[in-house]
Write a protein that holds these residues in place. Structure first.
Motif, PDB file in Angstrom:
ATOM      1  N   CYS A  34      -5.164 -12.349  -2.393  1.00 11.41           N
ATOM      2  CA  CYS A  34      -3.705 -12.483  -2.411  1.00 11.41           C
ATOM      3  C   CYS A  34      -3.036 -11.121  -2.562  1.00 11.41           C
ATOM      4  O   CYS A  34      -2.010 -10.851  -1.930  1.00 11.41           O
ATOM      5  CB  CYS A  34      -3.286 -13.402  -3.559  1.00 11.41           C
ATOM      6  SG  CYS A  34      -3.733 -15.128  -3.325  1.00 11.41           S
ATOM      7  N   PHE A  35      -3.623 -10.262  -3.387  1.00 10.09           N
ATOM      8  CA  PHE A  35      -3.068  -8.925  -3.598  1.00 10.09           C
ATOM      9  C   PHE A  35      -3.014  -8.155  -2.282  1.00 10.09           C
ATOM     10  O   PHE A  35      -1.967  -7.600  -1.912  1.00 10.09           O
ATOM     11  CB  PHE A  35      -3.913  -8.172  -4.620  1.00 10.09           C
ATOM     12  CG  PHE A  35      -3.515  -6.729  -4.796  1.00 10.09           C
ATOM     13  CD1 PHE A  35      -2.438  -6.390  -5.609  1.00 10.09           C
ATOM     14  CD2 PHE A  35      -4.209  -5.712  -4.152  1.00 10.09           C
ATOM     15  CE1 PHE A  35      -2.066  -5.063  -5.771  1.00 10.09           C
ATOM     16  CE2 PHE A  35      -3.842  -4.391  -4.315  1.00 10.09           C
ATOM     17  CZ  PHE A  35      -2.766  -4.067  -5.126  1.00 10.09           C
ATOM     18  N   VAL A  36      -4.118  -8.119  -1.560  1.00 13.93           N
ATOM     19  CA  VAL A  36      -4.180  -7.403  -0.277  1.00 13.93           C
ATOM     20  C   VAL A  36      -3.210  -8.019   0.721  1.00 13.93           C
ATOM     21  O   VAL A  36      -2.479  -7.307   1.432  1.00 13.93           O
ATOM     22  CB  VAL A  36      -5.615  -7.417   0.287  1.00 13.93           C
ATOM     23  CG1 VAL A  36      -5.647  -6.821   1.692  1.00 13.93           C
ATOM     24  CG2 VAL A  36      -6.561  -6.650  -0.636  1.00 13.93           C
ATOM     25  N   PHE A  37      -3.175  -9.356   0.773  1.00 13.17           N
ATOM     26  CA  PHE A  37      -2.294 -10.055   1.711  1.00 13.17           C
ATOM     27  C   PHE A  37      -0.834  -9.696   1.469  1.00 13.17           C
ATOM     28  O   PHE A  37      -0.087  -9.371   2.404  1.00 13.17           O
ATOM     29  CB  PHE A  37      -2.494 -11.571   1.587  1.00 13.17           C
ATOM     30  CG  PHE A  37      -1.499 -12.386   2.362  1.00 13.17           C
ATOM     31  CD1 PHE A  37      -1.571 -12.473   3.744  1.00 13.17           C
ATOM     32  CD2 PHE A  37      -0.476 -13.050   1.697  1.00 13.17           C
ATOM     33  CE1 PHE A  37      -0.642 -13.211   4.459  1.00 13.17           C
ATOM     34  CE2 PHE A  37       0.454 -13.798   2.408  1.00 13.17           C
ATOM     35  CZ  PHE A  37       0.380 -13.881   3.787  1.00 13.17           C
ATOM     36  N   PHE A  38      -0.401  -9.736   0.216  1.00  9.61           N
ATOM     37  CA  PHE A  38       0.999  -9.476  -0.093  1.00  9.61           C
ATOM     38  C   PHE A  38       1.363  -8.001   0.075  1.00  9.61           C
ATOM     39  O   PHE A  38       2.497  -7.682   0.442  1.00  9.61           O
ATOM     40  CB  PHE A  38       1.336  -9.954  -1.502  1.00  9.61           C
ATOM     41  CG  PHE A  38       1.600 -11.428  -1.584  1.00  9.61           C
ATOM     42  CD1 PHE A  38       2.820 -11.947  -1.176  1.00  9.61           C
ATOM     43  CD2 PHE A  38       0.629 -12.296  -2.039  1.00  9.61           C
ATOM     44  CE1 PHE A  38       3.071 -13.309  -1.239  1.00  9.61           C
ATOM     45  CE2 PHE A  38       0.873 -13.649  -2.097  1.00  9.61           C
ATOM     46  CZ  PHE A  38       2.087 -14.167  -1.703  1.00  9.61           C
ATOM     47  N   VAL A  39       0.426  -7.114  -0.204  1.00 11.00           N
ATOM     48  CA  VAL A  39       0.687  -5.694   0.019  1.00 11.00           C
ATOM     49  C   VAL A  39       0.907  -5.441   1.507  1.00 11.00           C
ATOM     50  O   VAL A  39       1.877  -4.767   1.905  1.00 11.00           O
ATOM     51  CB  VAL A  39      -0.480  -4.832  -0.507  1.00 11.00           C
ATOM     52  CG1 VAL A  39      -0.361  -3.396   0.011  1.00 11.00           C
ATOM     53  CG2 VAL A  39      -0.504  -4.818  -2.029  1.00 11.00           C
ATOM     54  N   LEU A  40       0.030  -5.984   2.351  1.00  5.42           N
ATOM     55  CA  LEU A  40       0.169  -5.806   3.800  1.00  5.42           C
ATOM     56  C   LEU A  40       1.451  -6.472   4.316  1.00  5.42           C
ATOM     57  O   LEU A  40       2.144  -5.924   5.180  1.00  5.42           O
ATOM     58  CB  LEU A  40      -1.053  -6.382   4.523  1.00  5.42           C
ATOM     59  CG  LEU A  40      -2.385  -5.666   4.260  1.00  5.42           C
ATOM     60  CD1 LEU A  40      -3.529  -6.399   4.963  1.00  5.42           C
ATOM     61  CD2 LEU A  40      -2.322  -4.212   4.727  1.00  5.42           C
ATOM     62  N   LEU A  41       1.750  -7.656   3.771  1.00  8.66           N
ATOM     63  CA  LEU A  41       2.959  -8.385   4.177  1.00  8.66           C
ATOM     64  C   LEU A  41       4.212  -7.595   3.836  1.00  8.66           C
ATOM     65  O   LEU A  41       5.136  -7.465   4.656  1.00  8.66           O
ATOM     66  CB  LEU A  41       2.986  -9.747   3.479  1.00  8.66           C
ATOM     67  CG  LEU A  41       4.149 -10.681   3.836  1.00  8.66           C
ATOM     68  CD1 LEU A  41       4.022 -11.164   5.282  1.00  8.66           C
ATOM     69  CD2 LEU A  41       4.166 -11.879   2.887  1.00  8.66           C
ATOM     70  N   LEU A  79       5.687  -9.466  -7.822  1.00  8.79           N
ATOM     71  CA  LEU A  79       4.617 -10.423  -7.549  1.00  8.79           C
ATOM     72  C   LEU A  79       3.292  -9.707  -7.339  1.00  8.79           C
ATOM     73  O   LEU A  79       2.245 -10.123  -7.867  1.00  8.79           O
ATOM     74  CB  LEU A  79       4.980 -11.265  -6.311  1.00  8.79           C
ATOM     75  CG  LEU A  79       3.920 -12.218  -5.770  1.00  8.79           C
ATOM     76  CD1 LEU A  79       3.580 -13.296  -6.794  1.00  8.79           C
ATOM     77  CD2 LEU A  79       4.380 -12.843  -4.462  1.00  8.79           C
ATOM     78  N   ILE A  80       3.298  -8.613  -6.585  1.00 11.62           N
ATOM     79  CA  ILE A  80       2.081  -7.832  -6.324  1.00 11.62           C
ATOM     80  C   ILE A  80       1.546  -7.231  -7.620  1.00 11.62           C
ATOM     81  O   ILE A  80       0.347  -7.289  -7.905  1.00 11.62           O
ATOM     82  CB  ILE A  80       2.381  -6.722  -5.294  1.00 11.62           C
ATOM     83  CG1 ILE A  80       2.660  -7.342  -3.917  1.00 11.62           C
ATOM     84  CG2 ILE A  80       1.215  -5.749  -5.192  1.00 11.62           C
ATOM     85  CD1 ILE A  80       3.190  -6.356  -2.896  1.00 11.62           C
ATOM     86  N   ALA A  81       2.443  -6.661  -8.417  1.00 14.42           N
ATOM     87  CA  ALA A  81       2.022  -6.021  -9.674  1.00 14.42           C
ATOM     88  C   ALA A  81       1.446  -7.025 -10.656  1.00 14.42           C
ATOM     89  O   ALA A  81       0.574  -6.683 -11.469  1.00 14.42           O
ATOM     90  CB  ALA A  81       3.208  -5.293 -10.293  1.00 14.42           C
ATOM     91  N   ASP A  82       1.900  -8.273 -10.592  1.00 12.90           N
ATOM     92  CA  ASP A  82       1.465  -9.289 -11.558  1.00 12.90           C
ATOM     93  C   ASP A  82       0.101  -9.897 -11.249  1.00 12.90           C
ATOM     94  O   ASP A  82      -0.455 -10.607 -12.097  1.00 12.90           O
ATOM     95  CB  ASP A  82       2.503 -10.418 -11.635  1.00 12.90           C
ATOM     96  CG  ASP A  82       3.724 -10.022 -12.453  1.00 12.90           C
ATOM     97  OD1 ASP A  82       3.645  -9.008 -13.168  1.00 12.90           O
ATOM     98  OD2 ASP A  82       4.752 -10.720 -12.371  1.00 12.90           O
ATOM     99  N   PHE A  83      -0.434  -9.645 -10.058  1.00 12.16           N
ATOM    100  CA  PHE A  83      -1.683 -10.307  -9.679  1.00 12.16           C
ATOM    101  C   PHE A  83      -2.834  -9.966 -10.624  1.00 12.16           C
ATOM    102  O   PHE A  83      -3.707 -10.799 -10.865  1.00 12.16           O
ATOM    103  CB  PHE A  83      -2.075  -9.952  -8.239  1.00 12.16           C
ATOM    104  CG  PHE A  83      -1.459 -10.871  -7.224  1.00 12.16           C
ATOM    105  CD1 PHE A  83      -1.672 -12.237  -7.282  1.00 12.16           C
ATOM    106  CD2 PHE A  83      -0.654 -10.375  -6.211  1.00 12.16           C
ATOM    107  CE1 PHE A  83      -1.096 -13.098  -6.353  1.00 12.16           C
ATOM    108  CE2 PHE A  83      -0.077 -11.209  -5.281  1.00 12.16           C
ATOM    109  CZ  PHE A  83      -0.299 -12.579  -5.351  1.00 12.16           C
TER     110      PHE A  83
END
Length: 312
Positions: A28-35, A82-86
């Motif tokens: 999820c972290f990688v997905f949201f960073v790329l998104l 959201l990314i930082a909270d993962f």
């Protein structure tokens, strides 16, 4: 805000987040960073293209550049947190930070609603009254319409914030969401929130529904007026309107579902909100660039010009 904060027992909230499966957290972290990177770069590309291209000087592209700016800001309200909270076991946000996030999210979201309505008005004038287009959609009028969208977004957001902040929060402080929104906060208030919930739903829901109906009616009028046009003119107008209609459906669907109802929560709320705050800001540049030949040609010309300057 500071006085109200100290009058409450709750000084911070715990966000339960979007993904509870620890095995999926890195994915999820990688997905949201790329998104998020794609969203920022995509919208930034449109802004730079419109600003630097001599072929994209019509009011439509003026509004489109502001729409891209708002999308970039709207996504930035929730996604970085959201990314930082993962990878945080305890995802907290201060009371002040929570209220600020609520205000800014509704500010940009409502401003985009009004701006999409302005874009529909621009298309209506361009297609249904082409001979008067340049005299109606002057630079002053376009600037005033954008300013009115910002002011409307601010008024809506300040109302939502004031309705929420005056409620007492004395515990629990766990928000079953990945950012601070009105409905999850109402569920935590230590008082009856029925009346406030109705006012919140009326404020957000009626704005969303009214603008959506106006947009649908305007595009129906546009489509009806196209019957008398030449096949080439009809094809070009349909191509432009199809892009706008796609954005309207993608953007307004989740908003109407979320806010045109009583202050209750459903299991799908987080996914619907995720679509609105993360997918929609990315879809706008994709839809406008992939379906719009003028934007694609302008991007090619700018790229060729930069290559030529690099060679020199």
């Amino acid at each position: 805000l500071e006085g109200l904060t100290h009058s409450c027992n709750v000084t911070e909230f715990i966000l339960l987040g979007l993904c509870h499966n620890e095995m999926l957290q890195p994915v999820c972290f990688v997905f949201f960073v790329l998104l998020y990177i794609a969203t920022v770069l995509g919208n930034l590309l449109i802004i730079v293209t419109v600003k630097n291209s001599q072929y994209l000087k019509s009011p439509m592209y003026f509004f489109l550049s502001y729409l891209s700016f708002i999308d970039m800001c709207f996504s930035s309200v929730t996604t970085p947190k959201l990314i930082a909270d993962f990878f945080l076991e305890r995802k907290t946000i201060s009371f002040d930070g929570c209220i600020a996030q609520l205000f800014v999210a509704h500010f940009f979201g409502c401003t985009e609603i009004f701006l999409l309505t302005v874009v529909a008005y621009d298309r209506y004038i361009a297609i249904c009254k082409p001979l008067h287009y340049t005299t109606i959609m002057t630079g002053c009028v376009c600037g005033s319409l954008v300013m009115a969208s910002w002011v409307g977004g601010f008024i809506h957001s300040i109302v939502q914030t004031l309705l929420t902040i005056q409620l007492p929060f004395c515990g629990p402080n766990e928000i079953d969401h990945y950012f601070c929104d009105v409905h999850p906060l109402l569920n935590l208030a230590c008082t009856d929130t029925y009346l406030v919930g109705v006012m919140v739903s009326a404020n957000s829901g009626i704005i969303s529904l009214t603008c959506f109906v106006v947009l649908v009616v305007s595009y129906v009028i546009i489509l009806v007026s196209l019957r008398s046009r030449s096949s080439e003119g009809r094809r070009k107008a349909l191509s432009t309107c199809a892009s706008h209609i796609a954005v309207v459906i993608i953007f307004f669907g989740p908003l109407i579902f979320m806010y045109l109802r009583p202050s209750t929560t459903f299991s799908v709320d987080k996914m619907v909100t995720f679509f609105s705050t993360n997918i929609t800001p990315l879809m706008n540049p994709l839809i406008y660039t992939l379906r719009n030949e003028e934007v694609k040609n302008a991007m090619r010309k700018l790229r060729s010009r930069k290559v030529m300057l690099g060679v020199k």
